[in-house]
Write an enzyme that holds these catalytic residues in place. Structure first.
Site, PDB file in Angstrom:
ATOM      1  N   LYS A 121       0.870  -1.189   0.000  1.00  0.00           N
ATOM      2  CA  LYS A 121       0.000   0.000   0.000  1.00  0.00           C
ATOM      3  C   LYS A 121       0.897   1.226   0.000  1.00  0.00           C
ATOM      4  CE  LYS A 121      -2.910   2.409   3.305  1.00  0.00           C
ATOM      5  NZ  LYS A 121      -3.876   2.236   4.397  1.00  0.00           N
TER       6      LYS A 121
HETATM    7  C1  5RP Z   1      -1.778   4.750   8.207  1.00  0.00           C
HETATM    8  C2  5RP Z   1      -2.584   3.882   7.344  1.00  0.00           C
HETATM    9  C3  5RP Z   1      -3.936   4.337   6.952  1.00  0.00           C
HETATM   10  O1  5RP Z   1      -4.763   3.261   6.942  1.00  0.00           O
HETATM   11  C4  5RP Z   1      -3.800   4.951   5.599  1.00  0.00           C
HETATM   12  O2  5RP Z   1      -3.189   6.183   5.703  1.00  0.00           O
HETATM   13  C5  5RP Z   1      -5.082   4.931   4.760  1.00  0.00           C
HETATM   14  O3  5RP Z   1      -5.937   5.860   5.105  1.00  0.00           O
HETATM   15  P1  5RP Z   1      -6.125   7.240   4.371  1.00  0.00           P
HETATM   16  O4  5RP Z   1      -6.840   6.944   3.074  1.00  0.00           O
HETATM   17  O5  5RP Z   1      -6.952   8.022   5.332  1.00  0.00           O
HETATM   18  O6  5RP Z   1      -4.754   7.836   4.106  1.00  0.00           O
HETATM   19  O7  5RP Z   1      -2.173   2.828   6.933  1.00  0.00           O
HETATM   20  O8  5RP Z   1      -0.564   4.193   8.437  1.00  0.00           O
END
Ligand code: 5RP
Length: 262
Positions: free
Chosen positions: A173
């Site tokens: 991610k």
């Molecule tokens: C933080 C994360 C959050 O889940 C990630 O930032 C995703 O959320 P957003 O779309 O609000 O950024 O992994 O470490």
């Protein structure tokens, strides 16, 4: 890759489209009661029916999600830091593999902080987690580039994503950026994007569209969904973009937004 691992990945990345809409509601692990997530149960109840998986901590899973729910769980298993602490990158593994299995999760998620003070520690965390999870067929989602220190450009994000994949992460991610195709092309495992801080709905939908167009398998979005004026409308709109190749223009028209928020 064994059957269990492949089965769990297919619970998250839907085989019919090859894509996924993950709902990230794990922010409290270092941000505390983030806006829109003050009462996790309420937020999750309304949005879970439209999510392909929920990304959260075990504390929120146990307290705020009905065990009868059918949505797959991606359990955050790293933490030990806070927004007001000394260094956001100082993370450890917070959940044992046994507890993750007991909680019947479909995957686990852990952050790495490439280029930070605790880079080595977080990369070791990832390698150790992957080795343990391989034994039980549990996929690992590596989360890259949280924090402010590094420029989130294709050069940095490719570096972080590639290192995550090389250490054995099954999914990565990261953030969307200019030349995002390069990030995807040089990362041999599926990539999903985070939404980041709340932006205008129109822009968040465009972000999701661009990420898919450039090769992401989906989104793991949080604030741009649950902080929207129309959270349910927003997750439905994101679903149409991710799974049906809808255009941002088509789905934006379906949102119920007050005039001042447009
Ligand atoms: C933080 C994360 C959050 O889940 C990630 O930032 C995703 O959320 P957003 O779309 O609000 O950024 O992994 O470490």
């Amino acid at each position: 890759m064994g059957w269990g691992m492949r089965n769990r990945i297919s619970q998250i990345i839907k085989p019919d489209t090859g894509r996924t809409v993950m709902l990230a509601v794990d922010h409290g692990y270092f941000l505390g009661p983030t806006s829109g997530l003050e009462e996790p149960r309420k937020t999750i109840e309304s949005l879970a029916p439209y999510a392909d998986s929920l990304m959260l901590t075990r504390g929120v899973l146990r307290t705020s999600v009905d065990p009868g729910v059918s949505v797959p769980i991606v359990l955050r298993v790293s933490g030990g830091n806070s927004i007001v602490g000394e260094d956001l990158s100082n993370e450890t593994i917070t959940v044992s593999i046994k507890d993750a299995i007991r909680l019947n999760v479909s995957a686990v998620a852990l952050s790495i902080y490439v280029g930070s003070k605790y880079e080595h520690q977080t990369l070791k965390n990832l390698a150790a987690l992957v080795s343990e999870c391989e034994e039980y067929g549990i996929p690992v989602l590596a989360v890259t580039a949280v924090g402010k220190e590094m420029t989130r450009d294709a050069r940095y994000l490719s570096l972080a994503c590639r290192i995550a994949a090389e250490l054995g992460a099954h999914m990565v991610k990261t953030y969307y950026c200019e030349d995002f195709e390069k990030v995807v092309k040089t990362c041999p495992v599926p990539v999903v994007i985070a939404g980041g801080k709340k932006i205008a709905e129109k822009d968040a939908l465009q972000l999701a569209h661009n990420a898919i167009r450039d090769g992401a398998v989906g989104v793991d979005m949080g604030r741009n969904i649950f902080q929207s004026q129309d959270p349910v409308g927003m997750i439905k709109a994101v679903r149409s973009i991710v799974h049906k190749n809808a255009t941002p223009k088509q789905v934006y028209a379906t949102l119920k937004l007050g005039k001042s928020k447009r």
